[in-house]
Design an enzyme around this catalytic site. Structure first.
Site, short mmCIF file in Angstrom:
data_model
loop_
_atom_site.label_atom_id
_atom_site.label_comp_id
_atom_site.label_asym_id
_atom_site.label_seq_id
_atom_site.Cartn_x
_atom_site.Cartn_y
_atom_site.Cartn_z
N GLY A 13 0.82 -1.20 0.00
CA GLY A 13 0.00 0.00 0.00
C GLY A 13 0.85 1.25 0.00
O GLY A 13 2.00 1.24 -0.43
N CYS A 14 0.29 2.30 0.49
CA CYS A 14 0.96 3.60 0.52
C CYS A 14 2.26 3.52 1.33
O CYS A 14 2.26 3.06 2.47
CB CYS A 14 0.02 4.63 1.16
SG CYS A 14 0.80 6.20 1.52
N PHE A 15 3.35 3.96 0.73
CA PHE A 15 4.63 3.85 1.45
C PHE A 15 4.72 4.78 2.64
O PHE A 15 5.55 4.58 3.52
CB PHE A 15 5.85 3.96 0.55
CG PHE A 15 5.91 5.09 -0.44
CD1 PHE A 15 5.41 6.35 -0.17
CD2 PHE A 15 6.49 4.87 -1.68
CE1 PHE A 15 5.49 7.38 -1.09
CE2 PHE A 15 6.59 5.90 -2.62
CZ PHE A 15 6.08 7.15 -2.32
N TRP A 16 3.88 5.80 2.72
CA TRP A 16 3.90 6.66 3.91
C TRP A 16 3.52 5.85 5.15
O TRP A 16 4.13 5.99 6.20
CB TRP A 16 2.93 7.82 3.76
CG TRP A 16 3.24 8.80 2.68
CD1 TRP A 16 4.43 8.98 2.02
CD2 TRP A 16 2.34 9.76 2.13
NE1 TRP A 16 4.33 9.98 1.10
CE2 TRP A 16 3.05 10.48 1.14
CE3 TRP A 16 1.01 10.08 2.37
CZ2 TRP A 16 2.46 11.51 0.40
CZ3 TRP A 16 0.43 11.10 1.63
CH2 TRP A 16 1.15 11.80 0.67
#
Length: 180
Positions: A13-16
């Site tokens: 998913g979102c790397f953040w």
């Protein structure tokens, strides 16, 4: 600390979100957000978000295997995202948000495949695991503003609404594995 660090490259998913979780683990020496698994060289975020480059948002972790094993990293990986949704994590949709392990050695490949089989046999998830296990090829660092994103933007809406709840759940479950 061991002088021999290992590398794990994961997409979930979102790397953040992923970065915020893994950088808090004892034994993780460094971590960078970026792109891997695609077809063009040096992609930019604006290209990756279209889904047309084939890249996944990913993190590359350098870790000390004498402190945290690859299997322990996989445990955190599978417990902090939904590995049963194809090309989707929460509201994020597209191949760039797929669940994937990009292995750096045959040992990582075997450990990953065995871990998935064990999760499946134990019926940990209601639906089949769709996490791909793919040989690592190349990793491109994301732009600077993506690095250490959560720590630099804790009051930003996405961080408060999406990352904070994931981080709280992670900290509660893995408090004994956190950096002091």
């Amino acid at each position: 600390m061991s002088n021999k660090l290992e590398i794990a490259t994961l997409a979930n998913g979102c790397f953040w979100c992923t970065e915020a979780i893994f950088q808090r683990l004892e034994g993780v020496e460094s971590l960078i957000s970026g792109y891997t698994g695609g077809t063009i060289k040096n992609p930019a975020y604006r290209e990756v978000t279209t889904g047309r480059t084939g890249h996944a948002e990913a993190i590359q972790i350098k870790f000390d295997p004498t402190i945290i094993s690859f299997q322990e990293i996989l445990d955190v990986f599978f417990s902090t995202h939904d590995p049963t949704t194809l090309n989707r994590q929460g509201y994020d949709r597209g191949t760039q948000y797929r669940s994937a392990i990009f292995y750096h050695s045959e040992e990582q490949k075997l450990i990953s495949e065995k871990f998935i089989k064990e999760l499946t046999a134990a019926e940990v998830f209601d639906d089949p695991i769709v996490t791909e296990v793919t040989k690592f090829d190349v990793f491109y660092d994301a732009e600077d503003y993506h690095q250490n994103y959560y720590n630099n933007n804790k009051t930003q809406g996405y961080c408060m609404a999406v990352i904070n709840p994931k981080l709280e759940k992670f900290i509660k479950k893995y408090k004994e594995k956190l950096k002091q």
